[in-house]
Design a protein around this motif. Structure first.
Motif, PDB file in Angstrom:
ATOM      1  N   VAL A   1      -6.055  -4.542   8.840  1.00 16.27           N
ATOM      2  CA  VAL A   1      -6.907  -5.086   7.780  1.00 16.27           C
ATOM      3  C   VAL A   1      -6.115  -6.013   6.868  1.00 16.27           C
ATOM      4  O   VAL A   1      -6.589  -7.097   6.506  1.00 16.27           O
ATOM      5  N   SER A   2      -4.904  -5.617   6.513  1.00 19.61           N
ATOM      6  CA  SER A   2      -4.110  -6.467   5.618  1.00 19.61           C
ATOM      7  C   SER A   2      -3.757  -7.790   6.294  1.00 19.61           C
ATOM      8  O   SER A   2      -3.790  -8.843   5.650  1.00 19.61           O
TER       9      SER A   2
ATOM     10  N   VAL B   1       0.854  -1.176   0.000  1.00 13.75           N
ATOM     11  CA  VAL B   1       0.000   0.000   0.000  1.00 13.75           C
ATOM     12  C   VAL B   1       0.893   1.230   0.000  1.00 13.75           C
ATOM     13  O   VAL B   1       1.848   1.309   0.769  1.00 13.75           O
ATOM     14  N   ILE B   2       0.568   2.155  -0.876  1.00 12.52           N
ATOM     15  CA  ILE B   2       1.245   3.447  -0.868  1.00 12.52           C
ATOM     16  C   ILE B   2       0.282   4.447  -0.250  1.00 12.52           C
ATOM     17  O   ILE B   2      -0.834   4.632  -0.737  1.00 12.52           O
TER      18      ILE B   2
ATOM     19  N   GLY C   1      -1.792 -14.219   7.993  1.00  9.22           N
ATOM     20  CA  GLY C   1      -1.843 -13.148   8.982  1.00  9.22           C
ATOM     21  C   GLY C   1      -0.734 -12.128   8.847  1.00  9.22           C
ATOM     22  O   GLY C   1      -0.451 -11.391   9.782  1.00  9.22           O
ATOM     23  N   LYS C   2      -0.130 -12.066   7.666  1.00  7.99           N
ATOM     24  CA  LYS C   2       0.985 -11.156   7.442  1.00  7.99           C
ATOM     25  C   LYS C   2       0.475  -9.777   7.021  1.00  7.99           C
ATOM     26  O   LYS C   2      -0.401  -9.662   6.163  1.00  7.99           O
TER      27      LYS C   2
ATOM     28  N   ARG D   1      -0.756   7.934  11.546  1.00  8.23           N
ATOM     29  CA  ARG D   1      -0.469   6.698  12.288  1.00  8.23           C
ATOM     30  C   ARG D   1      -1.726   5.838  12.415  1.00  8.23           C
ATOM     31  O   ARG D   1      -1.669   4.612  12.283  1.00  8.23           O
ATOM     32  N   GLU D   2      -2.870   6.453  12.653  1.00 10.43           N
ATOM     33  CA  GLU D   2      -4.126   5.702  12.746  1.00 10.43           C
ATOM     34  C   GLU D   2      -4.419   4.987  11.432  1.00 10.43           C
ATOM     35  O   GLU D   2      -4.851   3.830  11.432  1.00 10.43           O
ATOM     36  N   LEU D   3      -4.182   5.667  10.312  1.00  6.24           N
ATOM     37  CA  LEU D   3      -4.387   5.030   9.009  1.00  6.24           C
ATOM     38  C   LEU D   3      -3.430   3.855   8.820  1.00  6.24           C
ATOM     39  O   LEU D   3      -3.825   2.792   8.336  1.00  6.24           O
TER      40      LEU D   3
END
Length: 135
Positions: free
Chosen positions: A35-36, A1-2, A43-44, A26-28
């Protein structure tokens, strides 16, 4: 994710400072990690590249967006890179300072022009290839 946010957080109406913006970033990041990991069968967490915004220029104060940005916005844009860099270090994610490779166009002091888009995209491509090479 960028993860690269634009300059809207620097609008004077939001009355943000670099610490507040950093807290939201930081929250994002934590949400992306959670989520990822939830979506990955093992679970990575996914790799994250955090990109700090370009520095807006004085033209943002006098140009077509002068009602939304002021001198404080210009100064705030210059304070974000160290905050983002530290967050990236603490969260163990990748980091790129967009202000090192691109600047806003002269028209509005806020948005990238064609040369700025080209320069930033090239720097991001190099960084993404570095990340992919590490995995």
């Amino acid at each position: 994710v960028i993860l690269m946010l634009g300059s809207n957080d620097m609008k004077k109406v939001f009355k943000q400072n670099e610490e507040m913006i950093g807290k939201h970033i930081r929250e994002l990041i934590l949400t992306i990690k959670r989520v990822s990991a939830d979506k990955d069968p093992k679970g990575k967490e996914c790799n994250i590249l955090l990109v700090s915004p370009i520095h807006i220029s004085e033209a943002a104060v006098t140009g077509p967006f002068r009602e939304e940005f002021d001198a404080g916005s210009v100064k705030l844009s210059q304070k974000l890179a160290p905050v983002y860099r530290q967050i990236a270090k603490e969260e163990k994610i990748y980091y790129l300072d967009a202000s090192k490779c691109a600047a806003p166009g002269e028209l509005d002091g806020l948005h990238l022009n064609q040369a700025g888009h080209k320069s930033l995209s090239e720097a991001m491509a190099v960084k993404v290839w570095e990340i992919l090479g590490e995995n």
